[in-house]
Scaffold this motif. Structure first.
Motif, PDB file in Angstrom:
ATOM      1  N   PRO A  35       0.778  -1.240   0.000  1.00 50.78           N
ATOM      2  CA  PRO A  35       0.000   0.000   0.000  1.00 50.78           C
ATOM      3  C   PRO A  35       0.814   1.297   0.000  1.00 50.78           C
ATOM      4  CG  PRO A  35       0.029  -0.931   2.197  1.00 50.78           C
ATOM      5  CD  PRO A  35       0.745  -1.911   1.295  1.00 50.78           C
ATOM      6  N   GLU A  51      -2.657   0.564   7.279  1.00 52.07           N
ATOM      7  CA  GLU A  51      -2.677  -0.110   5.983  1.00 52.07           C
ATOM      8  C   GLU A  51      -1.542  -1.116   5.869  1.00 52.07           C
ATOM      9  OE1 GLU A  51      -2.490   2.969   3.069  1.00 52.07           O
ATOM     10  OE2 GLU A  51      -4.589   3.533   3.322  1.00 52.07           O
ATOM     11  N   ARG A  54      -2.437  -4.184   7.961  1.00 50.18           N
ATOM     12  CA  ARG A  54      -3.472  -4.945   7.264  1.00 50.18           C
ATOM     13  C   ARG A  54      -2.872  -5.732   6.098  1.00 50.18           C
ATOM     14  NH1 ARG A  54      -6.725  -0.966   5.313  1.00 50.18           N
ATOM     15  NH2 ARG A  54      -7.167  -0.394   7.450  1.00 50.18           N
ATOM     16  N   TRP A  55      -1.958  -5.119   5.346  1.00 49.92           N
ATOM     17  CA  TRP A  55      -1.326  -5.799   4.213  1.00 49.92           C
ATOM     18  C   TRP A  55      -0.440  -6.949   4.691  1.00 49.92           C
ATOM     19  CZ3 TRP A  55       3.697  -6.540   2.405  1.00 49.92           C
ATOM     20  CH2 TRP A  55       3.809  -7.004   1.100  1.00 49.92           C
TER      21      TRP A  55
END
Length: 84
Positions: A35, A51, A54-55
């Motif tokens: 991201p 982000e 989460r990735w």
């Protein structure tokens, strides 16, 4: 993440913390959906911490561990012939 402020992590800091070059991070963004983005057209690329987390959680675990445990290695050990 409600009630908290996301931290902006710039490309240089990402590269240093992952032990990769900046080009490798850019390649991850291009080929694997990392991201990475810019807030403005001339800003240094970076990622929001939420982000990134989460990735990372979405990435599959691959293969067996590189290093075997010490116990399994010690069982394979044998003494030289002159010490038996």
């Amino acid at each position: 993440m409600t009630g908290t402020i996301d931290r902006w992590i710039q490309l240089g800091e990402l590269a240093k913390s992952f032990g990769l070059s900046e080009d490798s991070i850019k390649r991850l963004a291009k080929n694997n959906g990392f991201p990475l983005r810019r807030l403005t057209p001339y800003a240094t690329p970076g990622v929001l911490e939420s982000e990134l987390v989460r990735w990372l959680k979405a990435q599959p675990l691959v293969g067996k561990p590189v290093r075997t445990s010490r116990i399994s290695r010690s069982r394979k050990f044998s003494l030289p012939k002159h010490r038996r």
